[in-house]
Structures are given as C-alpha cells and as structure tokens.
Design a protein around this motif. Sequence first.
Motif, mmCIF file in Angstrom:
data_model
loop_
_atom_site.group_PDB
_atom_site.id
_atom_site.type_symbol
_atom_site.label_atom_id
_atom_site.label_comp_id
_atom_site.label_asym_id
_atom_site.label_seq_id
_atom_site.Cartn_x
_atom_site.Cartn_y
_atom_site.Cartn_z
ATOM 1 N N UNK A 1 -14.660 7.368 -2.652
ATOM 2 C CA UNK A 1 -14.730 8.754 -2.192
ATOM 3 C C UNK A 1 -13.621 9.635 -2.730
ATOM 4 N N UNK A 2 -12.580 9.019 -3.255
ATOM 5 C CA UNK A 2 -11.427 9.790 -3.707
ATOM 6 C C UNK A 2 -10.701 9.029 -4.817
ATOM 7 N N UNK A 3 -9.721 9.677 -5.432
ATOM 8 C CA UNK A 3 -8.975 9.002 -6.496
ATOM 9 C C UNK A 3 -7.621 8.505 -6.044
ATOM 10 N N UNK A 4 -7.127 9.043 -4.935
ATOM 11 C CA UNK A 4 -5.794 8.668 -4.474
ATOM 12 C C UNK A 4 -5.812 8.450 -2.965
ATOM 13 N N UNK A 5 -5.123 7.390 -2.534
ATOM 14 C CA UNK A 5 -5.044 7.075 -1.108
ATOM 15 C C UNK A 5 -3.566 6.978 -0.738
ATOM 16 N N UNK A 6 -3.239 7.447 0.450
ATOM 17 C CA UNK A 6 -1.833 7.386 0.880
ATOM 18 C C UNK A 6 -1.768 7.023 2.356
ATOM 19 N N UNK A 7 -0.865 6.102 2.669
ATOM 20 C CA UNK A 7 -0.652 5.745 4.063
ATOM 21 C C UNK A 7 0.561 6.519 4.576
ATOM 22 N N UNK A 8 0.391 7.187 5.728
ATOM 23 C CA UNK A 8 1.504 7.926 6.339
ATOM 24 C C UNK A 8 1.828 7.266 7.670
ATOM 25 N N UNK A 9 3.070 6.854 7.821
ATOM 26 C CA UNK A 9 3.457 6.099 9.017
ATOM 27 C C UNK A 9 4.859 6.504 9.466
ATOM 28 N N UNK A 10 5.156 6.240 10.730
ATOM 29 C CA UNK A 10 6.529 6.389 11.216
ATOM 30 C C UNK A 10 7.203 5.029 11.050
ATOM 31 N N UNK A 11 7.246 4.573 9.796
ATOM 32 C CA UNK A 11 7.838 3.273 9.487
ATOM 33 C C UNK A 11 8.222 3.292 8.017
ATOM 34 N N UNK A 12 8.789 2.189 7.566
ATOM 35 C CA UNK A 12 9.179 2.100 6.160
ATOM 36 C C UNK A 12 8.024 1.611 5.292
ATOM 37 N N UNK A 13 6.836 1.473 5.902
ATOM 38 C CA UNK A 13 5.671 1.056 5.117
ATOM 39 C C UNK A 13 5.140 -0.281 5.587
ATOM 40 N N UNK A 14 4.292 -0.268 6.616
ATOM 41 C CA UNK A 14 3.762 -1.525 7.162
ATOM 42 C C UNK A 14 2.239 -1.566 7.031
ATOM 43 N N UNK A 15 1.546 -0.592 7.646
ATOM 44 C CA UNK A 15 0.086 -0.598 7.542
ATOM 45 C C UNK A 15 -0.358 -0.466 6.090
ATOM 46 N N UNK A 16 0.486 0.173 5.269
ATOM 47 C CA UNK A 16 0.120 0.374 3.857
ATOM 48 C C UNK A 16 -0.248 -0.951 3.188
ATOM 49 N N UNK A 17 0.329 -2.060 3.660
ATOM 50 C CA UNK A 17 -0.017 -3.363 3.069
ATOM 51 C C UNK A 17 -1.487 -3.704 3.317
ATOM 52 N N UNK A 18 -1.974 -3.403 4.520
ATOM 53 C CA UNK A 18 -3.381 -3.673 4.823
ATOM 54 C C UNK A 18 -4.295 -2.694 4.090
ATOM 55 N N UNK A 19 -3.789 -1.460 3.915
ATOM 56 C CA UNK A 19 -4.576 -0.484 3.151
ATOM 57 C C UNK A 19 -4.723 -0.983 1.710
ATOM 58 N N UNK A 20 -3.623 -1.473 1.124
ATOM 59 C CA UNK A 20 -3.676 -1.976 -0.259
ATOM 60 C C UNK A 20 -4.618 -3.170 -0.366
ATOM 61 N N UNK A 21 -4.551 -4.082 0.616
ATOM 62 C CA UNK A 21 -5.448 -5.244 0.595
ATOM 63 C C UNK A 21 -6.902 -4.798 0.616
ATOM 64 N N UNK A 22 -7.183 -3.791 1.439
ATOM 65 C CA UNK A 22 -8.573 -3.335 1.583
ATOM 66 C C UNK A 22 -9.044 -2.608 0.332
ATOM 67 N N UNK A 23 -8.175 -1.791 -0.248
ATOM 68 C CA UNK A 23 -8.550 -1.021 -1.444
ATOM 69 C C UNK A 23 -8.592 -1.946 -2.669
ATOM 70 N N UNK A 24 -7.794 -2.989 -2.610
ATOM 71 C CA UNK A 24 -7.862 -4.071 -3.592
ATOM 72 C C UNK A 24 -7.723 -3.606 -5.046
ATOM 73 N N UNK A 25 -6.820 -2.676 -5.268
ATOM 74 C CA UNK A 25 -6.513 -2.268 -6.639
ATOM 75 C C UNK A 25 -7.487 -1.286 -7.264
ATOM 76 N N UNK A 26 -8.533 -0.916 -6.518
ATOM 77 C CA UNK A 26 -9.541 -0.018 -7.107
ATOM 78 C C UNK A 26 -8.998 1.394 -7.330
ATOM 79 N N UNK A 27 -8.086 1.815 -6.474
ATOM 80 C CA UNK A 27 -7.455 3.129 -6.605
ATOM 81 C C UNK A 27 -5.986 2.999 -6.203
ATOM 82 N N UNK A 28 -5.119 3.874 -6.730
ATOM 83 C CA UNK A 28 -3.701 3.789 -6.340
ATOM 84 C C UNK A 28 -3.505 4.092 -4.854
#
Lengths: 177, 355
Positions: free
Chosen positions: B298-325
Amino acid sequence: MNYEIIIAGFGGQGILSAGRIISVSAILEGKNTTWFPSYGPEMRGGTANCHVIVSDGEIGSPIINNPDVLICMTKPAIDKFESYVKNTGFILADMSLVGEDKIKSSKKQIFSIDAAKKAGEMGHKAYAMLIMIGKLIKETKIFKPETVEKALYEVLKPELHRLIPDDMAALAMGMEM
Amino acid sequence: MPKKVLIKGNEAIGEAIIRAGCRHYFGYPITPQNELTNYMSKYMPEAGGVFIQAESEIAAINMVYGAAGAGARAITSSSSPGISLKQEGISYIAGAEVPAVVVNVMRCGPGLGGIMPGQSDYFQAVKGGGHGDYRNIVLAPNNGQELYELTVKAFDLADKYRVLVMVMADGALGQMMENVEFKDKETPYKIDKPWATTGSGMKRKKNYITSVYINPDELEAVNIRLQAKYKEIEKEEVLFEETDCEGADIIICAYGLAARITRNVMKLAAEESIKVGLLRPITLWPFPKDAVGSLADKTDVIMSVELSAGQMVEDVRLAVNGKKPVHFYGRTGGNLPTQKEILNEIKRVLEKEVK
C-alpha cells in the motif's frame, strides 16, 4: 470546532478543577474532550497545569503542542507557554499575578484580566478561575454559560454547592471583562 | 442511553474491573497508576469484592494466582518497575494455565526510571518477561473508552483461553480524563471452570494446579498444548485499526498514546500534501503481522513511532520482511515526540527513500 486550551499556574489556584469544569461543560453539550494534568516532576515545586481539548470531532493527542488559548495565573506560567500559543490564538493573563509589564511586552494577542483581585474582593480566590472561564466563553462561545452551572454541580463536592451562585456571578463578571 | 462521564483513564480501568464481574483486586501503589488502586480500595468493597493492598508487587501477583486458581476473576495492576517484579508470578500463571489479568500503566525506564509516560515495556510484555516458552495476550488501548472496553475484554479472553492477559496503557492515558460511556451492564463471558480448586467435597477427583513437571515428557506435553493454544489465539484474536493506508506516501505503525499523537501528525502532514496512513495494533500480542505485512503493498515507506528506543519496530520489520524500508522514530525518558518532530522525520525519511 476544536479548542486546545492550556491552563497554568500554581497548585491551589484551582487550575486542574478549572480544566475539569471546562471538560464537563463540553460533555454536557455533547462534545468530545480530554483533560491532561501535569503529574510529573513539574508538579514538584508547586506549579500546576492542565491541557484541555474540546472538539466536535475525534481528539488525537491529549497533549497540546500549540494552544489556541493559554490561561495564565502566574508569571512562570506565561514564561513557559507563551511562545507556543498559536498566532490565531490568545492569552488570558491574570493582571496582578502575571504582572502588567509582562502582559504589555507580550507579542501575542493577550487579555489582561483582573481576576485574582476581584475574586479576593468576592471572598475567595477560587472565583478567579470562574472569571477566567467567563472571559473564555465570551471570546470563544465554546459553550453556553448556563452549561457551566450544571458542570459545577458535577465537579464540585456537595458541600461546595452552596457557593455555585457566587461562582456563576464570577462567571458573569468574567463575561463582562 | 448510557451516560458519558468524564473520568480518568486509571479509573475507567477500575470501573471496567467491577463491571466485568471481577471481585478480587490485589495491588501495591506506584505512580502513575495509583488512581486505579485508589478506585479499587473504595469501590471493590462496595461491590462486595476483595481489595488487598499487598505487602509487595510479588505478593500481589501471587494472590492473583491463588484467587484465579480457585476460579475467581482476579487482577493486579502496577507500573513498569512493579511489573518487572511480577514476572515470576506471570510465568507461573502461564505455566499453570490460570486465567488472570494484569494492568501495566507504563512509565519510562530502565531501572526505577521516571514517572512520565513510556512504551518501553513492549519487549517485556510480548517477548516473555518471565522465563519459559509462554505468551500473554497484550491489549493496547489508546483512549478512555478503550481502557474500559479492553479491560472488560481482557477478562473474557483470559477465561476463554486460560491465559494471562495484560492491558498495556501508559502514564498519560492513565492520568488523563476523557469522556467515557459505560454500558448499563456487562455480560461476562460465561465458562465453566471444572479445573478450578474450589473444593472437591470428596465428590470428585481432586483438582491440582501447578507449573512443576519433573518428568520431561509431561512438561513437553504441557508446552505442546500451550503452543497449540497460542497458535489458535494468533488466528482468532488479532485486533488492529487501519486509517488512510491505501495509497499513503508513508504509513506509521503506532499504538496507544503514540498512535494518538500520530493522528494529529496526519492532519498536519495533509496540510503539506503528504498522505500519512496509520496502522494501530490493538493486540500487541498476537501482533497483527498479516495486516502490517500487507502495508508493503500500500505504500513505499513504513515507520514505527514509539515512546521507546525502538521495540515494536522489530515486529514491524519481521512482518514487512524486507519488502519495503522500515524506519523508526521515538523519544525516551518520559519526553513525548511533538507533532512537528514526527512530521520533520517523515519528510527526512521520504526524501531519503522516495527518489
């Protein structure tokens, strides 16, 4: 309509209660609202503020970056929040507590309200916040003044309900200012 | 018509606990969830229930274990450092397959950290926290209404699957007031609990609740059963909300307070003709991996926004699986990202990724 309001001052001035009165009034008129208090380190040392949003639509973040209205009850409060007020917004500043020099030097649209002193003359400093809400209603038509009376019955403890006529008199005074 | 009331997030959770038919609350004070413990101390006895301020967080979670083992709906609440202390009990509850609910009104860490809002307990909540191969269902409300509704749902899910369900809020959601509409009556999910230790009266075989299995085959059988149950939950219980993702310039993944801030960013970005979508996981576990994975179409770029140093972003990356940045933006220490900050980061990322 969507109003983002920051109310700031010292603990004990009724800052948080004023926010609740605005929020409950909003609900009574079928609007959405959020009320977010300072609860962290800012609170230690006596300052108090709350962020209140009133909207016809869904409300996103309860934390306000750029308020439409800033209600200031101390000089530190105006020092902290003044620069964030939207260019289309305005400040309600207590004349005696914020200080006339500070009010005159503000680059924003600002109303100097003699709330604390008038409230003192009425017999209780808490009326100052009702005067401020009165002025807020006058400038924004955010809700009907009579809605505030209903809100007061919900927000105030039963033992304070006898003061509501005076609260409403203070509100009316604010609407004249 | 049910009335809308102005109520603190913490108190909305408290009201949900009572209306869900839970009569056993065990707590220990910690900011920023104290209004919940306070609410329980007043209204739980009024509802004929049990309120205990335990001697510690560890005691409180073990009281939950005991009450839930006896078939009662039971709950404890705390904030980040207190939730760390409860992890042993949480693992035991998972191992013993006792249905229970835990509320975490997150503050910022690590260590004793600070009392301002955070989302840095994501790893702890969804990846384990305690020892052993177990999962908790993790629900992430983002407003007062959801704090109420998802807390009620937490009890139903716990009973349905005999698992621990965690409600993950944060200091801001707990402290803020918002209009919330309570139902006149909640109808709790009804389930028999023949496994509960309610006293056999010598009329049936004794029930036995434990997480100790010395025999490896027995313990492996328990693990296989647990994993099968988790698979079913992953299939059945995923919740998320998708807003304006189709054809978006960038899609933000965010939950809880971060999602609310993102909603404002979406409006701000629209003024500059940048189309921002939002995928908000409501269950952090089971993570909405199919929905997040399909964002790549649906898009070319995905970004995780969190009140953390980057935790859920790991699950987002696993789900996107390299298809988009997949990018990340977050603040820590109790500081909240401003709308402008996030918008600036969106512009920076779009400039880099979209040629």
